[in-house]
Design an enzyme around this catalytic site. Sequence first.
Site: not given
Ligand code: UGA
Length: 436
Positions: A142, A262, A265, A325
Amino acid sequence: MAYLGHKVTCIDSDEKKVAMMRAGKSPIYEPNLPELLAEAAVNLRFTADYAEGIPGADVIFIAVGTPPTATGSPDLRYLCSAAQGIGEHFDGAFTVVVNKSTVPIGSGNWVGSLVRESYEQHHGRKAEKRFSVASNPEFLREGTALHDSLYPDRVVIGSDDQRSLETLYSLYRPVLDQTFASPTYLPRPEDVGAVPLISTDLASAELIKYAANAFLALKISYINEIGMLAEKVGADISQVAKGIGLDARIGTRFLQAGIGWGGSCFGKDTAALVATAREYGISTPIVEAAREINKRQRERVVEKLLGELKILKGRTIGLLGLAFKPNTDDLREAPAIDIARKLIERGCKVKVHDPVAMERFQHEYPDLNVVCCREASEVLEEADAVVLVTEWQQYRELSWEDLVSHMRSPIILDGRHVLDRARLTRFGYKYLGIAG
Ligand code: UGA
């Protein structure tokens, strides 16, 4: 798909959503989505009626929600009703039914049997080889959904039927070969070449999705665990992450320490993986530990504030960011909600701001007793401490220097380790990170 030149009919049971989409409005905030919808409009139709979209379709994607239940297993109600609706309405010409929703391993077979039963019940004849089921897991994030869809790292398709794999291959051809014209607002990055296609059996594709998300979740929890140690030994977690991430075997991405993940997913999918493994009599201690650490990170916010302020009752705490995020208005499993609740329980007054998720927040959490601020700067007014929960770009660019005098005590807890510690300290803030 519509942008790539395919004719797409989107079916949703929510008439309101359908009406919005017809009017070219996106029901969610996602950068550039309205522009893309407008550009692809000639190939797009929206309806609440299965009969308008199913007959004659070569490919049907099921993309319904699979929200978590109390046991950790996802709720498959919507998947079930979509599969039955497809069976009822499809006209018998060969169709590939694709599971795009994140579903537990084995669901492909289940969807197959639901479509078959429904078809036979409504048409009074055997479905035989009129359709087959494939899995095409989603890897987009997202906030960068369009980029990830048009320029993916890979495309995974899984089916036990060769014809389905070929249909999906031709569907994705423009993405795999990168032959489509890029949107002006989303130019093709220079390093994007041909996109690898992984073509597997059904179960492998389903497992790839869960294994990928669990691994990414694990990376985040790993750096957060190291972060706790970094704080104790006086190391800088951002430098540590950089230092290990440049080892190509580790990689720099998803090593951003902070409040933790958060969203809809990682929490749901790690829970589902643990639940599926349990059904097979297997324990998954690594994934469970990742979940545990993620929970702990949210508690650390309260602990850190308590450590600094000593008494929380009667304090005013500001939260910058509500969405899980940046670049989304999605509040599912958003750390900010959890943190606000914990602080209210402790007797704090909580002030919040988010650049895009404010309206959704007021709609979805009308009972959460917080003060909603129209401007980020209002969050700092008379606050005893401010927590950066979501790393929106505009928070990095706040006029921190001018605002320091507006706070009751200028404490900033950088929940994402994105602010400049030295600069803020120079302005007179007491800077705290989640790790150090
Ligand atoms: C995640 C996956 O990254 C995608 O590849 C997948 O398609 C998607 O889930 C899904 O299953 O539909 P998403 O949940 O949109 O995507 O967001 P992310 O960018 O992965 O972030 C998830 C959370 O992890 C956020 O709260 C972000 O702040 C946190 N995060 C991310 C961290 O705390 N540290 C990081 O280094 C990266």
